[in-house]
Design a protein around this motif. Structure first.
Motif, PDB file in Angstrom:
ATOM      1  N   LEU A   1       0.822  -1.203   0.000  1.00 22.88           N
ATOM      2  CA  LEU A   1       0.000   0.000   0.000  1.00 22.88           C
ATOM      3  C   LEU A   1       0.858   1.256   0.000  1.00 22.88           C
ATOM      4  O   LEU A   1       0.502   2.252  -0.639  1.00 22.88           O
ATOM      5  N   GLN A   2       2.005   1.227   0.690  1.00 22.84           N
ATOM      6  CA  GLN A   2       2.897   2.389   0.647  1.00 22.84           C
ATOM      7  C   GLN A   2       3.365   2.643  -0.781  1.00 22.84           C
ATOM      8  O   GLN A   2       3.362   3.788  -1.254  1.00 22.84           O
TER       9      GLN A   2
ATOM     10  N   ARG B   1       5.042  -3.836  16.287  1.00 18.45           N
ATOM     11  CA  ARG B   1       5.391  -2.670  17.104  1.00 18.45           C
ATOM     12  C   ARG B   1       6.556  -3.001  18.036  1.00 18.45           C
ATOM     13  O   ARG B   1       7.505  -2.202  18.162  1.00 18.45           O
ATOM     14  N   GLU B   2       6.514  -4.163  18.669  1.00 17.67           N
ATOM     15  CA  GLU B   2       7.574  -4.536  19.610  1.00 17.67           C
ATOM     16  C   GLU B   2       8.901  -4.788  18.900  1.00 17.67           C
ATOM     17  O   GLU B   2       9.964  -4.578  19.480  1.00 17.67           O
ATOM     18  N   ARG B   3       8.834  -5.202  17.641  1.00 14.21           N
ATOM     19  CA  ARG B   3      10.066  -5.362  16.852  1.00 14.21           C
ATOM     20  C   ARG B   3      10.561  -4.029  16.294  1.00 14.21           C
ATOM     21  O   ARG B   3      11.580  -3.975  15.621  1.00 14.21           O
ATOM     22  N   GLU B   4       9.835  -2.957  16.572  1.00  7.05           N
ATOM     23  CA  GLU B   4      10.145  -1.610  16.101  1.00  7.05           C
ATOM     24  C   GLU B   4      10.208  -1.549  14.578  1.00  7.05           C
ATOM     25  O   GLU B   4      11.062  -0.877  13.986  1.00  7.05           O
ATOM     26  N   LEU B   5       9.248  -2.247  13.947  1.00  9.84           N
ATOM     27  CA  LEU B   5       9.154  -2.253  12.495  1.00  9.84           C
ATOM     28  C   LEU B   5       8.052  -1.339  11.991  1.00  9.84           C
ATOM     29  O   LEU B   5       8.234  -0.628  10.988  1.00  9.84           O
ATOM     30  N   LEU B   6       6.897  -1.339  12.664  1.00  7.61           N
ATOM     31  CA  LEU B   6       5.728  -0.606  12.152  1.00  7.61           C
ATOM     32  C   LEU B   6       4.730  -0.375  13.263  1.00  7.61           C
ATOM     33  O   LEU B   6       4.575  -1.211  14.161  1.00  7.61           O
ATOM     34  N   GLU B   7       4.034   0.758  13.163  1.00 10.22           N
ATOM     35  CA  GLU B   7       2.898   1.033  14.038  1.00 10.22           C
ATOM     36  C   GLU B   7       1.693   1.390  13.171  1.00 10.22           C
ATOM     37  O   GLU B   7       1.822   2.104  12.177  1.00 10.22           O
ATOM     38  N   PHE B   8       0.538   0.862  13.554  1.00 10.83           N
ATOM     39  CA  PHE B   8      -0.718   1.179  12.874  1.00 10.83           C
ATOM     40  C   PHE B   8      -1.728   1.579  13.936  1.00 10.83           C
ATOM     41  O   PHE B   8      -2.225   0.739  14.676  1.00 10.83           O
ATOM     42  N   ARG B   9      -1.995   2.884  13.996  1.00  8.57           N
ATOM     43  CA  ARG B   9      -2.902   3.411  15.007  1.00  8.57           C
ATOM     44  C   ARG B   9      -3.714   4.551  14.421  1.00  8.57           C
ATOM     45  O   ARG B   9      -3.189   5.393  13.681  1.00  8.57           O
ATOM     46  N   SER B  10      -5.001   4.565  14.781  1.00  5.72           N
ATOM     47  CA  SER B  10      -5.890   5.676  14.398  1.00  5.72           C
ATOM     48  C   SER B  10      -5.834   5.974  12.907  1.00  5.72           C
ATOM     49  O   SER B  10      -5.832   7.136  12.480  1.00  5.72           O
TER      50      SER B  10
ATOM     51  N   GLU C   1       4.350   9.080   2.204  1.00  9.14           N
ATOM     52  CA  GLU C   1       5.762   9.379   2.396  1.00  9.14           C
ATOM     53  C   GLU C   1       6.529   8.054   2.333  1.00  9.14           C
ATOM     54  O   GLU C   1       5.923   6.982   2.364  1.00  9.14           O
ATOM     55  N   PRO C   2       7.844   8.092   2.259  1.00  8.76           N
ATOM     56  CA  PRO C   2       8.602   6.833   2.207  1.00  8.76           C
ATOM     57  C   PRO C   2       8.359   5.916   3.394  1.00  8.76           C
ATOM     58  O   PRO C   2       8.536   4.696   3.278  1.00  8.76           O
ATOM     59  N   ASP C   3       7.921   6.493   4.529  1.00 10.96           N
ATOM     60  CA  ASP C   3       7.758   5.658   5.722  1.00 10.96           C
ATOM     61  C   ASP C   3       6.402   5.843   6.412  1.00 10.96           C
ATOM     62  O   ASP C   3       6.212   5.374   7.540  1.00 10.96           O
ATOM     63  N   SER C   4       5.446   6.485   5.753  1.00  6.18           N
ATOM     64  CA  SER C   4       4.157   6.700   6.424  1.00  6.18           C
ATOM     65  C   SER C   4       3.071   7.016   5.417  1.00  6.18           C
ATOM     66  O   SER C   4       3.333   7.520   4.326  1.00  6.18           O
ATOM     67  N   TYR C   5       1.833   6.707   5.804  1.00  5.12           N
ATOM     68  CA  TYR C   5       0.669   7.033   4.997  1.00  5.12           C
ATOM     69  C   TYR C   5      -0.595   6.798   5.824  1.00  5.12           C
ATOM     70  O   TYR C   5      -0.557   6.126   6.868  1.00  5.12           O
ATOM     71  N   ALA C   6      -1.699   7.368   5.356  1.00  9.27           N
ATOM     72  CA  ALA C   6      -2.987   7.172   6.004  1.00  9.27           C
ATOM     73  C   ALA C   6      -3.631   5.889   5.484  1.00  9.27           C
ATOM     74  O   ALA C   6      -3.606   5.624   4.281  1.00  9.27           O
ATOM     75  N   LEU C   7      -4.195   5.109   6.389  1.00 11.46           N
ATOM     76  CA  LEU C   7      -4.921   3.891   6.022  1.00 11.46           C
ATOM     77  C   LEU C   7      -6.189   3.838   6.873  1.00 11.46           C
ATOM     78  O   LEU C   7      -6.202   3.271   7.965  1.00 11.46           O
ATOM     79  N   PRO C   8      -7.268   4.456   6.383  1.00 10.20           N
ATOM     80  CA  PRO C   8      -8.470   4.637   7.204  1.00 10.20           C
ATOM     81  C   PRO C   8      -9.361   3.397   7.294  1.00 10.20           C
ATOM     82  O   PRO C   8     -10.514   3.399   6.863  1.00 10.20           O
ATOM     83  N   ILE C   9      -8.819   2.310   7.839  1.00  9.20           N
ATOM     84  CA  ILE C   9      -9.608   1.105   8.077  1.00  9.20           C
ATOM     85  C   ILE C   9      -9.408   0.656   9.520  1.00  9.20           C
ATOM     86  O   ILE C   9      -8.429   1.026  10.175  1.00  9.20           O
ATOM     87  N   SER C  10     -10.332  -0.159   9.992  1.00 11.94           N
ATOM     88  CA  SER C  10     -10.251  -0.683  11.350  1.00 11.94           C
ATOM     89  C   SER C  10      -9.411  -1.958  11.378  1.00 11.94           C
ATOM     90  O   SER C  10      -9.108  -2.554  10.335  1.00 11.94           O
ATOM     91  N   GLN C  11      -9.063  -2.412  12.581  1.00  9.40           N
ATOM     92  CA  GLN C  11      -8.351  -3.680  12.705  1.00  9.40           C
ATOM     93  C   GLN C  11      -9.221  -4.839  12.216  1.00  9.40           C
ATOM     94  O   GLN C  11      -8.713  -5.809  11.649  1.00  9.40           O
ATOM     95  N   ALA C  12     -10.527  -4.735  12.420  1.00  8.21           N
ATOM     96  CA  ALA C  12     -11.431  -5.788  11.939  1.00  8.21           C
ATOM     97  C   ALA C  12     -11.413  -5.864  10.422  1.00  8.21           C
ATOM     98  O   ALA C  12     -11.413  -6.962   9.839  1.00  8.21           O
ATOM     99  N   GLU C  13     -11.387  -4.711   9.747  1.00  9.58           N
ATOM    100  CA  GLU C  13     -11.326  -4.702   8.281  1.00  9.58           C
ATOM    101  C   GLU C  13      -9.966  -5.181   7.790  1.00  9.58           C
ATOM    102  O   GLU C  13      -9.869  -5.878   6.770  1.00  9.58           O
ATOM    103  N   LEU C  14      -8.913  -4.823   8.511  1.00  5.51           N
ATOM    104  CA  LEU C  14      -7.590  -5.339   8.167  1.00  5.51           C
ATOM    105  C   LEU C  14      -7.586  -6.862   8.279  1.00  5.51           C
ATOM    106  O   LEU C  14      -7.004  -7.552   7.434  1.00  5.51           O
TER     107      LEU C  14
ATOM    108  N   GLN D   1      -3.412   5.526  10.793  1.00  3.33           N
ATOM    109  CA  GLN D   1      -2.113   5.973  10.294  1.00  3.33           C
ATOM    110  C   GLN D   1      -1.094   4.842  10.381  1.00  3.33           C
ATOM    111  O   GLN D   1      -1.025   4.139  11.391  1.00  3.33           O
ATOM    112  N   VAL D   2      -0.315   4.681   9.314  1.00  4.21           N
ATOM    113  CA  VAL D   2       0.749   3.685   9.280  1.00  4.21           C
ATOM    114  C   VAL D   2       2.077   4.410   9.384  1.00  4.21           C
ATOM    115  O   VAL D   2       2.354   5.335   8.609  1.00  4.21           O
ATOM    116  N   LEU D   3       2.919   3.992  10.341  1.00  2.00           N
ATOM    117  CA  LEU D   3       4.271   4.517  10.483  1.00  2.00           C
ATOM    118  C   LEU D   3       5.234   3.341  10.384  1.00  2.00           C
ATOM    119  O   LEU D   3       5.239   2.456  11.243  1.00  2.00           O
ATOM    120  N   MET D   4       6.019   3.314   9.308  1.00  2.00           N
ATOM    121  CA  MET D   4       6.995   2.245   9.085  1.00  2.00           C
ATOM    122  C   MET D   4       8.306   2.682   9.736  1.00  2.00           C
ATOM    123  O   MET D   4       9.033   3.514   9.188  1.00  2.00           O
TER     124      MET D   4
END
Length: 239
Positions: A158-159, A201-210, A169-182, A212-215
């Motif tokens: 998707l990025q 998240r614990e591997r410090e690879l990616l966060e998906f919250r609200s 951006e190279p490391d972030s983008y908006a993804l307006p779906i819920s965890q259930a839809e994912l 927003q995706v942050l790689m």
């Protein structure tokens, strides 16, 4: 109106002024859809194809038990059902996963393009072939990749696709779906998806919250996913 779609096409080949005018001329109207609204249902007769201008659309199929599988995600600039021009109906449905603005392209005007502009016709055919390539990659994920790999692969895909149309951006983008839809995209339960996201998240690879995706580590995420963007055909390809 169709600038993002033109960005996608021009990434691969030159689009002439005549071809651009013809594409713009296929649009009969624009429609706003609320989130969770079905845009087209399986089996319905189609007279137009849906070009996504804003928002996120999912192709999906319902199962008798009430569950749903999302088989494809469409980002702005995508035709969500260009294949409906030749099929005349869909074997799946289209869902607005977020508030969406779509342009409707008349099938009769698309037919005029096929009869008058062979290069543009090949470009449209190419776009449906890329859709098919994405479907094959999703099939590999569902069949062979681990849960964390298939999630990582989808986030990388998707990025790459959103970057083409200026929405990532190279490391972030908006993804307006819920965890259930994912979860419906990944063929997992929402509980399993929650564990996968925590692991990323614990591997410090990616966060998906609200929405927003942050790689956090793009290269490590791609290695985990074994992500190779060749199937997206992002390089120039004169047709």
């Amino acid at each position: 109106m169709i600038e993002r779609h033109l960005l996608k096409l021009r990434l691969r080949d030159v689009i002439s002024a005549e071809e651009e005018a013809a594409l713009r001329g296929t649009i009969v109207d624009t429609v706003v859809h609320a989130a969770n609204r079905t845009i087209a249902r399986a089996g319905e007769s189609l007279q137009h194809s849906t070009l996504l201008l804003e928002g996120l659309i999912g192709r999906y199929k319902d199962l008798r038990g009430g569950s749903r599988q999302i088989t494809h995600l469409h980002v702005p600039g995508d035709f969500a059902d260009l294949h409906g021009f030749t099929l005349k109906r869909l074997d799946h449905s289209l869902l607005a996963l977020s508030p969406c603005v779509v342009a409707r392209a008349s099938h009769s005007r698309l037919q005029e393009i096929t009869e008058r502009l062979p290069h543009l016709t090949r470009m449209m055919w190419f776009s449906t072939n890329v859709d098919a390539a994405i479907h094959r990659e999703w099939e590999v994920s569902l069949g062979r990749r681990s849960a964390i790999q298939r999630a990582a692969h989808l986030f990388c895909e998707l990025q790459a696709r959103m970057a083409v149309v200026g929405l990532a951006e190279p490391d972030s983008y908006a993804l307006p779906i819920s965890q259930a839809e994912l979860a419906e995209c990944l063929g997992l339960t929402p509980v399993h998806v929650n564990r996968v996201l925590r692991d990323l998240r614990e591997r410090e690879l990616l966060e998906f919250r609200s929405g927003q995706v942050l790689m956090r580590d793009v290269q490590a995420l791609k290695r985990l996913a074994e992500f190779d963007p060749d199937y997206l055909y992002l390089q120039p390809l004169p047709l």
